[in-house]
Design an enzyme around this catalytic site. Structure first.
Site, short mmCIF file in Angstrom:
data_model
loop_
_atom_site.label_atom_id
_atom_site.label_comp_id
_atom_site.label_asym_id
_atom_site.label_seq_id
_atom_site.Cartn_x
_atom_site.Cartn_y
_atom_site.Cartn_z
N ALA A 71 34.99 32.43 37.63
CA ALA A 71 33.55 32.67 37.51
C ALA A 71 33.26 34.04 36.90
O ALA A 71 34.00 35.00 37.15
CB ALA A 71 32.90 32.56 38.89
N GLY B 93 33.17 33.07 31.33
CA GLY B 93 33.29 33.54 29.96
C GLY B 93 34.69 33.43 29.42
O GLY B 93 34.91 32.99 28.28
N ASP C 255 37.97 29.30 41.50
CA ASP C 255 37.23 30.45 42.00
C ASP C 255 36.97 30.23 43.48
O ASP C 255 36.73 29.10 43.92
CB ASP C 255 35.90 30.66 41.26
CG ASP C 255 35.41 32.09 41.42
OD1 ASP C 255 35.80 32.93 40.59
OD2 ASP C 255 34.67 32.37 42.39
N ASP D 67 42.42 37.25 36.21
CA ASP D 67 41.35 38.25 36.15
C ASP D 67 40.94 38.52 37.59
O ASP D 67 39.94 38.00 38.08
CB ASP D 67 40.18 37.70 35.32
CG ASP D 67 39.08 38.73 35.13
OD1 ASP D 67 39.27 39.90 35.52
OD2 ASP D 67 38.01 38.36 34.61
N CYS E 73 38.55 44.71 35.62
CA CYS E 73 37.49 45.50 34.99
C CYS E 73 37.32 46.80 35.77
O CYS E 73 36.23 47.12 36.27
CB CYS E 73 36.18 44.71 34.91
SG CYS E 73 35.59 44.05 36.49
#
Length: 446
Positions: free
Chosen positions: A265, A268, A285, A333, A386
């Site tokens: 989620a 992208g 997710d 990620d 990130c």
């Protein structure tokens, strides 16, 4: 009220200030700004978001000045209204995106009106009025008094500032300054539906200035509501930061592969992988509601198919979702403090605590160790966060390689620091960390 003729089209500033103060108070109580803004009535939401985001970017300074003006806190909501108004007074001559330009007198007048119209603020009307007028009279002195405090100077928590000083002794000031520059609107063209040249031509016809970035990206020189941009309904593009677009480019995928997006989620990166190759893809997710958004994005982009499965599960709990068939490529990620995307989510810095880094690092270890078991020999795992904190990036990747003798590190960007100050929109991106590993084949005994 306003020096800008477009003010007649804007909602009353007093209503926006009240809504923004409620959103800011929610963040100070531990809620995300995104969640708080969903409770704002639609007609006020765009302006409220602009004001609330601006307040978050200068919350260290506004809280310090507010404490000088009112040493004894009057309560969360009056405090928040004072911070919101002080934030607007800090940039009284510079408009926020999509907002009229308001004079200092107008900001004070409308903050007092906001206090007088709200039952929980009514008794603080005089305090708000007197404090803001005193700020206008004594601004230079008050700013000088709060200037020595790092949190007021850099608008980040003290612990965050200290960590960046330690980890980036040559760049910490640039990182803190860049975090307060609003990020540009960056798109990734869906090459299944359009070419970048086609999208650029449509934007030019609509009077929208944009430039190319990366393999398939576009950066708008002025942000606009995405649903109003050409190609939204047609699925020509997705919203995705230029730094984030590297994930789909770095993971080796080809037609026919079995691919896992382990923390998918809002979708992208999932979409990017499906745009690049015809693969059998499983998107996981832990949050079922956010996973629903992945499905909606894939539908809009024309990427949904029987070869794409969505499943709500904890990526580290293999028994809950893995069928035992290994994957050719895994995108990890993993959750982190999101310290690299504070330009887009300025509330993050105020919601995080230093202890969160160790907690997310432990979670990352649990997830990546589990996911490594699902990678077939000769396959790849791309580790992404990130974050700008080494404990969630460089240190985590090094520890992973040390734990797994069959993991071979391949060339990858490593730590991408956010770029904003002095850069053109096309040169800007958020902060990410990338590490790519290939899984060696097991040794065979002769």
């Amino acid at each position: 009220m306003s020096q800008n003729p477009s003010a007649s089209l804007a909602p009353p500033l007093s209503s926006v200030l009240t809504a923004a103060a409620q959103a800011v108070a929610a963040v100070q109580a531990g809620r995300s700004l995104t969640e708080a803004l969903t409770e704002v009535e639609p007609r006020l939401r765009p302006a409220t978001q602009a004001v609330a985001f601006h307040t978050m970017r200068y919350l260290g300074w506004t809280e310090a000045v507010a404490a000088k003006l009112v040493p004894r806190s009057p309560g969360p909501l009056p405090d928040a209204l004072l911070c919101v108004a002080l934030g607007l007074l800090r940039t009284e001559d510079a408009p926020l995106a999509g907002m009229p330009v308001y004079s200092a007198h107008t900001v004070v007048d409308q903050a007092v009106t906001a206090a007088g119209a709200h039952r929980r603020l009514m008794s603080y009307k005089g305090l708000i009025n007197g404090s803001l007028r005193r700020f206008l009279r004594e601004r230079a002195q008050l700013e000088a008094e709060v200037a020595p405090f790092p949190q007021a100077r850099w608008n980040h928590p003290n612990w965050w500032i200290s960590l960046l000083k330690r980890d980036y002794p040559d760049h910490w000031q640039d990182l803190l300054a860049a975090a307060n520059v609003p990020a540009p609107l960056t798109l990734r063209v869906n090459r299944r539906r359009a070419t970048r040249e086609q999208v650029l031509a449509a934007f030019e016809a609509a009077g929208i200035v944009a430039g190319a970035v990366g393999e398939a990206g576009l950066v708008l020189h002025q942000a606009r509501p995405v649903t109003q941009l050409p190609g939204f309904q047609e699925g020509w593009w997705s919203v995705q930061d230029a730094g984030a677009q590297l994930a789909g480019e770095l993971l080796p995928v080809a037609d026919g592969m079995r691919v896992l997006d382990a923390c998918a989620a809002p979708g992208g990166k999932t979409a990017h992988l499906l745009e690049r190759a015809d693969v059998d893809l499983l998107a996981l997710d832990a949050d079922g509601e956010r996973l629903r958004r992945v499905g909606e994005n894939l539908d809009r982009l024309g990427l949904s198919s029987p070869r794409v499965q969505l499943r709500a599960a904890d990526a580290a709990d293999l028994d809950a979702w893995w069928d035992g068939v290994p994957f050719d490529a895994v995108l990890a990620d993993v959750p982190c403090t999101a310290s690299g995307i504070v330009r887009r989510h300025p509330d993050i810095r105020w919601l995080r605590r230093e202890k969160d880094i160790a907690r997310t690092a432990a979670l990352q270890t649990r997830i990546t160790d589990a996911l490594w078991r699902t990678v077939k020999p000769g396959g790849h795992l791309l580790y992404v966060t990130c974050s700008v904190f080494p404990a969630e990036g460089r240190d985590q990747a090094a520890a992973f390689a040390a734990r797994h003798a069959d993991a071979r590190a391949l060339p990858a960007p490593g730590q991408l620091l956010p770029v904003a100050i002095g850069a053109t929109p096309e040169a800007q991106h958020d902060g990410f960390f990338y590490a790519l590993f290939a899984k060696a084949a097991p040794n065979r005994q002769e």
